[in-house]
Design an enzyme around this catalytic site. Structure first.
Site, PDB file in Angstrom:
ATOM      1  N   CYS A  51      57.239  27.504  25.080  1.00  0.00           N
ATOM      2  CA  CYS A  51      58.115  26.717  24.218  1.00  0.00           C
ATOM      3  C   CYS A  51      58.301  25.315  24.782  1.00  0.00           C
ATOM      4  CB  CYS A  51      59.476  27.404  24.078  1.00  0.00           C
ATOM      5  SG  CYS A  51      59.412  29.042  23.321  1.00  0.00           S
ATOM      6  N   TYR A 108      62.850  30.227  23.140  1.00  0.00           N
ATOM      7  CA  TYR A 108      63.753  30.541  24.249  1.00  0.00           C
ATOM      8  C   TYR A 108      63.809  29.280  25.104  1.00  0.00           C
ATOM      9  CZ  TYR A 108      62.378  35.317  22.966  1.00  0.00           C
ATOM     10  OH  TYR A 108      62.096  36.470  22.290  1.00  0.00           O
TER      11      TYR A 108
END
Length: 375
Positions: A101, A95
């Site tokens: 991430c 995402y």
């Protein structure tokens, strides 16, 4: 080291991932007027906010256990010694605004490893349907191998890149005498990860690097999360930033912005007690930023010494996830971390991302600096 929970009937329980997400798909568009479409839209709004914070509504920080636990030499913070070499292709399933991430992206960018991003739809997760039994992002396809859990992924990336360069871990030194707190002797082992060498500007020990990475996952992320949702105005502004990273229609973005802000504002009220954050949330965040800067010290640019180590990359990645939010702006203005952040940005350099594929829900509009796309 992740927990998970899911529910198919309520937007109040979202399936865990390293950045949390969940729900199912009815195949209906989010702009529909039916009750199902509205429910899905509300779920999308909450999922997006949870993706940004990396924190479960009903559980814990997605990439870390709820309580601080000792660093172990075989945990995700240790560089592995069984390596296969850097593959010809690296694909990150993510995402865009997920802090975990962003940690992985910071490592890939720092080591100049080209990678393709696949943006995952937080409701259907169809982009990772090939991954049986594990659909939490980030997931990295490292050639034919699948890597999971952000800290373990970063450790592997670093070990492979350092081995390919013919050197040991940058920004670490041989262990010094035991210290208390996060660096107590109970968590120490004789050899944490790869052999460590001294750096020109005296980087921290390998053990301390690992401990600070754990501090990011178990303390810093929680402080960031509590701050971006600390009141109604900030929840609304945070969701404005989140939804600006999408290609949704204007109406969908606005509805997601307000629905998500309402939900996460209510959730945010419980976060200080849940995560044992005492006093003013902003002051706690400033104190954490200053704690890290103090650990870096005045005589070196990074915790790693002359160059960032993996703890530096972790702090930088988490902060980039909330860039342009009031939380980020205040941290830059009212703590002492801004100079360090600017140095880290320069050292990491431009993104080595070569392509962005997958769901359009999380792709920034053309010209947005998050993706680096041309206008």
């Amino acid at each position: 080291s992740s927990s998970s929970s899911s529910s198919s009937s309520s937007i109040a329980s979202i399936g865990n991932s390293s950045c949390a997400s969940g729900g199912g798909s009815t195949g209906r568009g989010f702009d529909g007027s039916s009750g199902t479409a509205r429910l899905l839209l509300r779920g999308a709004a909450l999922s997006t906010g949870l993706a940004m914070s990396g924190v479960l509504l009903m559980g814990t920080s997605a990439d870390a256990p709820p309580q601080v636990t000792p660093v172990s030499e075989d945990g995700p913070y240790a560089r592995p010694t069984s390596l296969t070499g850097i593959p010809g292709s690296i694909t990150l399933y993510q995402y865009e605004v997920c802090p975990f991430c962003c940690k992985v992206k910071a490592a890939l960018d720092f080591y100049k490893l080209p990678y393709t991003v696949v943006e995952v739809n937080p409701l259907t997760k169809s982009e990772v349907k090939w991954s049986k039994g594990y659909r939490k992002v980030p997931i990295v396809k490292f050639g034919d191998e699948v890597l999971t859990e952000s800290s373990a992924i970063v450790s592997r990336i670093a070990a492979e890149a350092e081995a390919a360069a013919g050197g040991a871990a940058p920004g670490t030194a041989k262990p010094a005498a035991d210290a208390g707190g996060w660096f107590g002797s109970k968590a120490r082992s004789k050899d944490m990860g790869r052999p460590a060498v001294a750096t020109p500007l005296g980087g921290v020990t390998t053990f301390e690097e690992m401990a600070w990475r754990k501090w990011v996952d178990e303390r810093f992320v929680k402080l960031i999360t509590a701050n971006i949702y600390r009141n109604w105005d900030e929840s609304q502004q945070s969701f404005k930033y989140i939804t600006e990273q999408t290609n949704w229609s204007w109406g969908t973005r606005e509805l997601a912005r307000y629905a998500g802000a309402v939900i996460m504002w209510q959730v945010g009220k419980k976060m200080p007690a849940k995560y044992n954050i005492e006093g003013d949330l902003r002051e706690a965040l400033y104190a954490a930023c200053n704690e890290y800067v103090d650990a870096v010290g005045p005589g070196r640019p990074f915790l790693g010494g002359a160059t960032p180590n993996l703890a530096d990359l972790a702090v930088y990645g988490v902060l980039t996830a909330v860039a342009k939010t009031p939380t980020f702006n205040d941290a830059m203005q009212h703590s002492r971390i801004a100079d360090w952040y600017a140095r880290a940005a320069d050292a990491i350099g431009p993104s080595s991302r070569v392509a962005t594929l997958g769901s359009e829900w999380g792709l920034a509009k053309a010209g947005n600096p998050v993706t680096g796309k041309a206008a």
